[in-house]
Design a protein around this motif. Structure first.
Motif, PDB file in Angstrom:
ATOM      1  N   GLU A  86       0.828  -1.203   0.000  1.00 34.91           N
ATOM      2  CA  GLU A  86       0.000   0.000   0.000  1.00 34.91           C
ATOM      3  C   GLU A  86       0.865   1.257   0.000  1.00 34.91           C
ATOM      4  OE1 GLU A  86      -2.305  -0.688   3.470  1.00 34.91           O
ATOM      5  OE2 GLU A  86      -3.646  -2.148   2.514  1.00 34.91           O
ATOM      6  N   VAL A  87       1.976   1.228   0.738  1.00 31.31           N
ATOM      7  CA  VAL A  87       2.903   2.359   0.742  1.00 31.31           C
ATOM      8  C   VAL A  87       3.496   2.551  -0.650  1.00 31.31           C
ATOM      9  CG1 VAL A  87       5.126   3.197   1.635  1.00 31.31           C
ATOM     10  CG2 VAL A  87       3.469   2.156   3.192  1.00 31.31           C
TER      11      VAL A  87
ATOM     12  N   GLU B   7       2.172   1.709  -3.524  1.00 33.03           N
ATOM     13  CA  GLU B   7       1.147   2.282  -4.397  1.00 33.03           C
ATOM     14  C   GLU B   7       0.986   3.775  -4.138  1.00 33.03           C
ATOM     15  OE1 GLU B   7      -2.304  -0.522  -5.625  1.00 33.03           O
ATOM     16  OE2 GLU B   7      -1.948  -0.885  -3.508  1.00 33.03           O
ATOM     17  N   ALA B   8       1.051   4.167  -2.862  1.00 36.16           N
ATOM     18  CA  ALA B   8       0.943   5.589  -2.525  1.00 36.16           C
ATOM     19  C   ALA B   8       2.117   6.377  -3.106  1.00 36.16           C
ATOM     20  CB  ALA B   8       0.884   5.765  -1.006  1.00 36.16           C
ATOM     21  N   LEU B   9       3.313   5.791  -3.076  1.00 27.58           N
ATOM     22  CA  LEU B   9       4.485   6.436  -3.666  1.00 27.58           C
ATOM     23  C   LEU B   9       4.282   6.673  -5.161  1.00 27.58           C
ATOM     24  CD1 LEU B   9       7.658   4.740  -2.091  1.00 27.58           C
ATOM     25  CD2 LEU B   9       7.167   7.191  -2.181  1.00 27.58           C
TER      26      LEU B   9
ATOM     27  N   GLU C 231       1.494   6.918  -6.763  1.00 28.37           N
ATOM     28  CA  GLU C 231       0.448   7.908  -6.964  1.00 28.37           C
ATOM     29  C   GLU C 231       0.993   9.321  -6.750  1.00 28.37           C
ATOM     30  OE1 GLU C 231      -3.214   9.128  -8.177  1.00 28.37           O
ATOM     31  OE2 GLU C 231      -2.445   7.068  -8.138  1.00 28.37           O
ATOM     32  N   GLU C 232       1.883   9.468  -5.768  1.00 24.77           N
ATOM     33  CA  GLU C 232       2.457  10.776  -5.474  1.00 24.77           C
ATOM     34  C   GLU C 232       3.370  11.274  -6.596  1.00 24.77           C
ATOM     35  OE1 GLU C 232       2.189  12.985  -2.771  1.00 24.77           O
ATOM     36  OE2 GLU C 232       0.408  11.807  -2.303  1.00 24.77           O
TER      37      GLU C 232
ATOM     38  N   ARG D 202       6.388  13.463   2.778  1.00 24.89           N
ATOM     39  CA  ARG D 202       5.425  12.547   3.390  1.00 24.89           C
ATOM     40  C   ARG D 202       6.104  11.645   4.415  1.00 24.89           C
ATOM     41  NH1 ARG D 202       0.832  11.024   0.448  1.00 24.89           N
ATOM     42  NH2 ARG D 202       0.503   9.689   2.273  1.00 24.89           N
TER      43      ARG D 202
ATOM     44  N   ASP E 156       4.877  10.037   6.666  1.00 26.36           N
ATOM     45  CA  ASP E 156       4.073   8.837   6.910  1.00 26.36           C
ATOM     46  C   ASP E 156       4.430   7.694   5.967  1.00 26.36           C
ATOM     47  OD1 ASP E 156       2.913  10.685   4.968  1.00 26.36           O
ATOM     48  OD2 ASP E 156       1.284   9.223   4.773  1.00 26.36           O
ATOM     49  N   LEU E 157       5.106   8.035   4.855  1.00 24.07           N
ATOM     50  CA  LEU E 157       5.507   6.991   3.909  1.00 24.07           C
ATOM     51  C   LEU E 157       6.935   6.499   4.151  1.00 24.07           C
ATOM     52  CD1 LEU E 157       4.008   8.399   0.558  1.00 24.07           C
ATOM     53  CD2 LEU E 157       3.012   6.722   2.139  1.00 24.07           C
TER      54      LEU E 157
END
Length: 479
Positions: A129-130, A132-134, A136-137, A162, A164-165
């Motif tokens: 999930e992290v 995927e967030a990377l 997306e960013e 971020r 949090d990532l």
């Protein structure tokens, strides 16, 4: 290696002549289409085999693909679907449409640390999930900066913004493995991949399917009946008002009305083939700008299966260079084979070793996660980066280069020299179906040009009917 069975094309001497450089899938697709249209076609191949960067090895007693091995996009919209369906070749699906790692999903792999401890599934899922967030960013960073940068630089910017990532310890090492697999998709390290264009490729629906019986039947089907001359390395292509003249390393010379160049991008960049007159600047720039990645395979055959019944085994580490990735062919094919797949700088470094040392390195990575692993009985090692016939695996978008370079590379020169290959596909670069589609397109453009040139000549009567290809459903399994 399976025997190459080829027969001559006995077309009428009055038919227009076309030369095709390269018997990879793009060259074979172009030759097949032109042959069906009643052209006299000769394929010049530098290797002693057909297939190019598709190479199915049979020395284990069964097929093992040491080059391309997946159909990316298991659906009827794939340009190769009709051919694979007609040949009734089985596919083993290794991912669905939402695969974050492109060539496989999150449900059938096992990750280990270098001490042989399996990573808790919950942590692996969370790091996915992290990851995927990377990704997306990166879109936000791309919008903010006008000048292109590498994916690695973009990740650095994101992690500063971020917190949090950001990850430490085991979480960091798992995230590095995800990044390692992203680099494997492009066959290049993240510091070389363009932020602006890394996601330009079109991903077809249906996920990704492993060719259970290898890609050889596809290659053989396209090549059957064509006039293919092996061990014919082209060294010079000369253009003149009436056509082309081609010189081969063995001293032979061929003349034709036109030519389709389906040589790998690495070969074009190395200027193994000289063009006279020189190619226009825009073409040379396109050839030199695109990146050429490298991914190799070290296939290990064992007497027995001692690993988990998953599709992929992974070693997590503090850097992507130290991470490892093994494809488990046993789950898909029933054969006790693991395939180690290094990419980017690691793949290049392993090619500098002796074959024995490269095998030992791959096995040492396996021993890290499975200390009781038995020695392989046989091994196969690819050398795509150093092979003079390829000089790399496939293309990628390099930093600072427009994605339009793919289209410029595909564009013909003087309506005499047409280009094909995965590096000429702006929609599907680096894929077998992309290479195949560009071969078909180059053949169509070549055919149209020659027919217009010869429309007043009674000698040339193009074929009026094409074979009708039935859309036979793909045979897909998920064992």
């Amino acid at each position: 290696m399976a025997p190459t069975m080829l027969s001559s094309n006995d077309s009428s001497s009055s038919s227009p002549t076309v030369l095709v450089v390269g018997a990879g899938i793009s060259g074979l697709a172009a030759a097949r289409m032109l042959h069906k249209a009643a052209f006299k076609v000769t394929v010049l191949e530098s290797r002693d085999r057909i297939g190019g960067r598709i190479y199915t090895d049979f020395s284990f007693g069964f097929p093992v693909d040491m080059g391309a091995s997946w159909l990316h996009g298991v659906c009827q919209d794939n340009p190769l679907a009709s051919l694979i369906g007609r040949l009734r070749l089985p596919l083993y699906r290794t991912s669905g449409d939402d695969s974050v790692l492109y060539d496989h999903d999150l449900e059938s792999y096992a990750l280990f640390d270098t001490a042989g401890n399996q990573i808790p599934p919950q942590l692996v899922t969370r790091m996915g999930e992290v990851f995927e967030a990377l990704l997306e960013e990166t879109k936000k960073v791309r919008e903010e900066f006008a000048q292109d940068m590498s994916l690695k630089q973009a990740f650095s910017i994101i992690l500063k913004r971020r917190p949090d990532l950001r990850q430490e310890g085991l979480g960091h090492r798992v995230l590095q493995w995800y990044l390692c697999r992203l680099e494997g998709w492009f066959a290049a390290d993240a510091d070389k991949i363009s932020l602006q264009n890394w996601d330009e490729e079109e991903l077809l629906e249906g996920g990704h399917g492993l060719m259970v019986k290898g890609y050889w039947p596809v290659v053989f089907s396209l090549a059957e009946g064509l006039d293919i001359k092996l061990n014919h390395r082209v060294t010079k292509i000369s253009r003149h008002p009436k056509g082309v003249r081609v010189a081969v390393e063995n001293g032979k010379v061929f003349n034709a009305d036109a030519i389709v160049v389906a040589a790998p991008l690495g070969v074009l960049q190395a200027k193994i083939i000289n063009f006279e007159p020189q190619l226009p600047d825009w073409k040379v720039k396109a050839i030199n700008e695109l990146g050429v990645g490298n991914e190799n395979k070290i296939a290990m055959l064992f007497d027995n299966v001692f690993w988990p019944n998953v599709e992929f085994l992974g070693v997590v580490a503090s850097t992507t260079y130290e991470c490892s990735y093994f494809l488990n062919l046993h789950k898909a094919t029933g054969h006790p084979v693991l395939v180690y797949m290094p990419a980017g700088n690691l793949a290049n470094d392993l090619e500098k070793l002796s074959e024995s040392a490269a095998k030992n390195y791959a096995f040492s990575q396996l021993k890290k996660i499975l200390p009781n692993a038995s020695l392989p009985t046989k091994c196969l090692v690819s050398h795509w980066g150093s092979d003079v016939n390829s000089l790399g695996c496939y293309s990628y978008d390099a930093v600072g280069v427009s994605h339009g370079a793919y289209d410029r590379l595909r564009a013909p020169v003087d309506n005499l020299v047409f280009f094909a290959g995965e590096a000429t596909s702006s929609s599907f670069p680096g894929t077998v179906h992309g290479a195949f589609a560009t071969g078909v397109l180059a053949a169509a453009e070549c055919r149209k040009t020659i027919e217009e040139r010869c429309k007043d000549l009674e000698l040339f009567q193009p074929a009026m009917a094409e074979e009708i290809e039935l859309a036979i459903p793909l045979q897909i399994s998920r064992l």
